[in-house]
Every structure is written in structure tokens, then in C-alpha cells.
Design a protein around this motif. Structure first.
Motif, short mmCIF file in Angstrom:
data_model
loop_
_atom_site.label_atom_id
_atom_site.label_comp_id
_atom_site.label_asym_id
_atom_site.label_seq_id
_atom_site.Cartn_x
_atom_site.Cartn_y
_atom_site.Cartn_z
N GLN A 402 0.93 -1.15 -0.11
CA GLN A 402 -0.10 -0.06 -0.09
C GLN A 402 0.78 1.24 -0.17
O GLN A 402 0.70 2.21 -0.72
N GLY A 403 1.89 1.28 0.71
CA GLY A 403 2.89 2.35 0.86
C GLY A 403 3.67 2.84 -0.47
O GLY A 403 3.45 4.10 -0.68
N HIS A 404 4.16 1.78 -0.96
CA HIS A 404 4.90 1.85 -2.28
C HIS A 404 3.83 2.22 -3.43
O HIS A 404 4.15 2.86 -4.11
N LYS A 405 2.69 1.76 -3.37
CA LYS A 405 1.56 2.17 -4.30
C LYS A 405 1.24 3.43 -4.31
O LYS A 405 1.37 4.20 -5.30
N GLU A 406 0.74 3.92 -3.03
CA GLU A 406 0.53 5.39 -3.02
C GLU A 406 1.65 6.33 -3.08
O GLU A 406 1.30 7.23 -4.05
N MET A 407 2.94 5.82 -2.83
CA MET A 407 4.00 6.76 -3.15
C MET A 407 4.37 6.78 -4.64
O MET A 407 4.72 7.87 -5.17
N SER A 408 4.24 5.65 -5.43
CA SER A 408 4.48 5.62 -6.88
C SER A 408 3.47 6.38 -7.57
O SER A 408 3.57 7.01 -8.52
N LYS A 409 2.26 6.51 -6.91
CA LYS A 409 1.41 7.22 -7.59
C LYS A 409 1.60 8.85 -7.71
O LYS A 409 1.60 9.55 -8.78
N VAL A 410 1.92 9.34 -6.24
CA VAL A 410 2.50 10.61 -6.54
C VAL A 410 3.59 10.89 -7.40
O VAL A 410 3.72 12.19 -7.90
N TRP A 411 4.57 10.06 -7.29
CA TRP A 411 5.82 10.08 -8.14
C TRP A 411 5.30 10.27 -9.54
O TRP A 411 5.80 11.24 -10.29
N ASN A 412 4.55 9.47 -10.05
CA ASN A 412 4.11 9.49 -11.50
C ASN A 412 3.41 10.82 -11.84
O ASN A 412 3.40 11.22 -12.98
N GLU A 413 2.47 11.16 -10.79
CA GLU A 413 2.01 12.64 -11.21
C GLU A 413 2.78 13.59 -11.11
O GLU A 413 2.60 14.82 -11.49
N LEU A 414 4.12 13.71 -10.42
CA LEU A 414 4.84 14.61 -10.28
C LEU A 414 5.78 14.69 -11.48
O LEU A 414 6.06 15.67 -12.00
N LYS A 415 6.04 13.90 -12.04
CA LYS A 415 6.85 13.64 -13.33
C LYS A 415 6.59 14.63 -14.52
O LYS A 415 7.42 15.09 -14.95
N PRO A 416 5.14 14.38 -15.19
CA PRO A 416 5.01 15.59 -15.84
C PRO A 416 5.14 17.02 -15.56
O PRO A 416 5.50 17.90 -16.42
N LYS A 417 4.99 17.21 -14.29
CA LYS A 417 5.43 18.56 -13.79
C LYS A 417 6.82 19.11 -13.87
O LYS A 417 7.05 20.24 -13.73
N LEU A 418 7.68 18.14 -14.45
CA LEU A 418 9.14 18.48 -14.55
C LEU A 418 9.57 18.73 -15.81
O LEU A 418 10.67 19.27 -15.92
N SER A 419 8.54 18.68 -16.35
CA SER A 419 8.96 18.62 -18.22
C SER A 419 9.51 20.06 -18.49
O SER A 419 10.43 20.33 -19.22
N CYS A 420 9.06 21.29 -17.62
CA CYS A 420 9.73 22.75 -17.90
C CYS A 420 10.94 22.72 -17.65
O CYS A 420 11.70 23.36 -18.05
N LEU A 421 11.47 21.94 -16.64
CA LEU A 421 12.76 22.07 -16.20
C LEU A 421 13.69 21.49 -17.28
O LEU A 421 14.90 21.68 -17.13
#
Length: 443
Positions: A402-421
Motif C-alpha cells: 500500500q505504501g509503495h503503491k500510494e507513493m508511486s502514484k504521487v511520483w508518477n503525477e509529479l513527473k509531468p510537472k518537471l517537463s519545463c525543467l
């Protein structure tokens, strides 16, 4: 009757209202409840033990006395549908009365008392330990049917300690009140001593392994919480970097728009890292509650078995040996008095003492067999609790998933927000997240 009835008084009235039976019997609260057939054998399952009761122990606001602050607990029993207030010293007296009445049973130890400097961490640790203690007691077959437990969990008066002492005073221990005490030897297997030695060694090994498992589980849960702290600080530093208002020097003016875009992106990342930190904290807390606490509960039970074995050897066996030695010395005195033709009166007194000692030895032998009888049952109880291992392992695995699943979801949602970097002069929106090998530090 006038005035409100507390829960314990209500239970007493209900007991009195029960219809009489044809055959006289001892008070129910003083009898060990045994299954049909061989009373030595326990027929409980783990689920039956766990369903006997669920007791919550929660801190209530501190009350200041004249000199010291007193910590109180709200103790709520699902079985008795009652909540009562208890102080640590109430638990101490309850523990003492249990040991006095059930010296041949596994009475879990209480957490230590610290008079001065009890910080929040110590108080919380003690609350957890008291909760484990009372739940183990509430689910123990003989204890669960005893009036001591009913009173402790349901009596709402202010003098609970005196009430507990009154219940035990003049009653005698379990050996004096159990209907099977004098026949315990008849139920024991012939190789009981060998079985006892083997079981003791096995449970010692189980304890050592679970002790190491608990330590590793604590470290894993602690690392999750430390990881949360690091993630939170990481996000804050990114935000601080994005919020920096230091003006750019003139020679960097050409990259002003790039740096401004990067700062804007970095500034908003603290929200995602705070969310990651929150998920890590949740995982750590869940592992503390569902894994570490269950391991501690089982360790408390195993430790109470080890303590019981020591009481058996240092208590009953030691007293038996001393009584036999005293009897031997009396017999020698008797032989000496006979040879020396001492006064008949002194010889009669010595004979009377010898008879008394023989009766004492007989009682101690019966107590020894009853102690082994109880040890045999307590060993069974340990093995009934052993499937708790699968509960603990399941909780650990589920927490990780459960912990890795929830954190993986947040990491995946974070990745597109880094595109401008990663937008460079070539306007490539998604370059590699790590530089090519050998090129990063090349001149």
C-alpha cells in the motif's frame, strides 16, 4: 435501590439473578473454565481468544496535584461496554492481585514506572504497553472469567484498589479454588518433565527470533518516518530555491527567462514532496501499529511464559526441596532423641512436627503437579497464539504494498510537472532525467 449503578454492580446483580442449579457448586468466578473431556486440554482458537474482548487504553488530560502531575487512562472494554478511568498504580494493584491469585499462570509484566522526567515518548510507550497487558489478560481463558477482571474493567468507584484487594483477601490462590487441583497429576502425561524442558527451549528460541524481528520492524518503521522528514525538507529547499529573490547579475541576463521559468517550477514542487512525506509517515505509523505492536504483544506473552517457568523453578520446586531437607533434619533429630532416651513429651512434640511437615510436603507435591498442569495449559496457549505470526507478516506485506503503491502514484503525477525543467535550446520537452554517462563532468 437508589442512585445510579456502575457497570460492575450491574454485573453482580445479574449474577445474583441467575436461577439456582440442583447441585451445589463453588462461586463461578473462582473456577477455571475447562472444556468437556480432559480439562488439561485447551480447545480455543486464536480467533476465539482475540474475540473475547478488545480493550482500548487512551490518555486523558493530565491532572495536577499539589506536587506531582498524575497521568490517567481511559480504559474501554468492548465486552463489558464500559469506560473507566485508571491510574498506573491501579494497574499495579491489579497485577499484584493476579499474581497472588494465579501464581501458576502467565501474568504479563507491567511497563516500568518513572517518577520524574516522564516525557511524552515515555508516556506513549507506557500507554501502549498497558494496552497490550490488559488485552492479554482479558483474553486469557482463566483470567477472562474471573471477577478481578470484571471489577477492573467495569467498576467506576474511586477505591478500585481496595476493592481488588478485598476480592482476593481470604480466598486463596487458584490451587485452593480449582476443582482439579488435587487430581492434576492424573491428567499429566508421564513424560511431563521432558515435555516441559523441550517446550521451554522451543519457546526460548521463538522469543529470541521474534525479539530480532521486532527490532528490524522498528528500524523499518523508523526509516519510513525519517524518509518522510527528508522528503519534506527536500521539497522545502526546492521551494526556497524557487522563491529566491536575489537579482541576477548583468552577465547572466541572457539566461534570465530560463532561470525565471525554472524558479517558478521549483517553487511549486514543495506541495508534491509534502504529499510524499505524508504518505511515508502514514506507512511508518501503520507499520508501528500493525506490525511492531503485534510483535511486542507476542513478545510480552512469550516473556510472561519465561517468567512463569522461573517462578515454577524458584518457587514451587525450591520450596519443595527446602521442605524435604527440613523433614530429613527432623527425622535425624527423632532418631537421635530415641537413641538418647529423651523425655516422652519432647519426643511426642517432635513426632507432631514431623507429621505436620509430612502434610506440608504432601501439599507441596500437589502444588508442584498443579503448577506443571498449569504450565502445560500455558504452553498450549502460546501455541494457540503462534498463528499470530501470519497476521503480523500479512500486515507487514500489505503495508509495504500500500505504501509503495500510494507513493508511486504521487511520483508518477509529479513527473509531468518537471517537463519545463528540461526545456533547452533545442526545445526538447522530455530529455533524459539523468545525463549520459561520462559527459556530465567532461570539459
Amino acid at each position: 435501590l437508589s442512585g445510579p449503578l456502575d457497570c460492575f454492580s450491574l454485573f453482580c446483580l445479574l449474577d445474583l439473578a441467575k436461577p439456582p442449579v440442583n447441585e451445589p457448586r463453588e462461586p463461578e468466578q473462582f473456577l477455571m473454565q475447562a472444556p468437556q473431556g480432559n480439562p488439561l486440554l485447551l480447545s480455543h482458537t486464536l480467533q476465539e481468544l482475540l474475540s473475547k474482548d478488545s480493550v482500548q487504553v487512551e490518555l486523558i488530560p493530565e491532572k495536577k496535584g499539589l506536587f506531582l502531575k498524575h497521568v490517567e487512562y481511559e480504559v474501554s472494554s468492548k465486552r463489558f461496554k464500559c469506560s473507566v478511568y485508571r491510574r498506573y498504580n491501579d494497574f499495579v494493584v491489579f497485577h499484584e492481585m493476579l499474581l497472588q491469585k494465579f501464581p501458576y499462570r502467565m501474568v504479563p509484566a507491567l511497563p516500568p514506572k518513572r517518577m520524574l522526567g516522564a516525557d511524552r515518548e515515555f508516556i506513549e510507550s507506557r500507554r501502549r504497553a498497558l494496552k497490550r497487558f490488559i488485552n492479554l489478560v482479558a483474553r486469557h481463558p482463566p483470567f477472562s472469567e474471573d471477577v478481578l477482571l470484571k471489577l477492573f474493567l467495569s467498576f467506576s468507584g474511586s477505591d478500585v484498589q481496595n476493592k481488588l484487594r478485598e476480592l482476593v483477601q481470604g480466598v486463596g490462590d487458584e490451587f485452593m479454588t480449582c476443582r482439579f487441583a488435587t487430581q492434576a497429576k492424573d491428567f499429566l502425561p508421564a513424560d511431563i518433565q521432558a515435555q516441559f524442558a523441550a517446550s521451554r527451549e522451543l519457546i526460548r528460541n521463538i522469543y529470541n527470533s521474534f525479539y530480532k524481528l521486532r527490532d528490524r520492524a522498528e528500524r523499518i518503521a523508523s526509516r519510513a518516518i525519517d524518509n518522510a522528514s527528508d522528503l519534506l525538507i527536500f521539497g522545502k529547499e526546492l521551494s526556497a530555491l524557487g522563491s529566491d529573490t536575489t537579482p541576477l547579475p548583468s552577465w547572466a541576463a541572457l539566461n534570465n527567462s530560463t532561470w525565471g521559468t525554472l524558479k517558478q517550477a521549483l517553487k511549486g514542487l514543495s506541495v508534491e514532496f509534502a504529499l510524499l512525506a505524508d504518505k511515508a509517515v502514514q506507512q511508518g505509523k501503520q507499520e508501528e501499529n500493525d506490525v511492531v505492536e503485534k510483535l511486542n504483544l507476542f513478545l510480552d506473552l512469550l516473556q510472561s511464559y519465561k517468567d512463569l517457568c522461573e517462578r515454577h523453578e524458584k518457587g514451587v520446586l525450591h520450596k519443595h526441596q527446602r521442605a524435604l531437607h527440613k523433614y530429613s533434619m527432623m527425622k535425624k533429630q527423632m532418631m537421635s532423641a530415641t537413641v538418647q532416651n529423651k523425655e516422652p513429651e519432647s519426643v511426642e512434640q517432635l513426632e507432631s512436627r514431623i507429621v505436620e511437615q509430612e502434610n506440608a510436603i504432601l501439599t507441596m507435591e500437589l502444588r508442584n503437579y498443579f503448577s506443571l498442569y498449569c504450565l502445560h495449559q500455558e504452553t498450549q496457549l502460546i501455541h494457540i497464539y503462534l498463528p499470530l505470526t501470519s497476521h503480523i507478516l500479512g500486515a507487514f506485506v500489505n503495508s509495504q504494498i500500500q505504501g509503495h503503491k500510494e507513493m508511486s502514484k504521487v511520483w508518477n503525477e509529479l513527473k509531468p510537472k518537471l517537463s519545463c525543467l528540461f526545456v533547452g535550446s533545442s526545445s526538447m520537452p522530455t530529455p533524459p532525467l539523468s545525463p549520459p554517462e561520462g559527459n556530465f563532468f567532461s570539459n
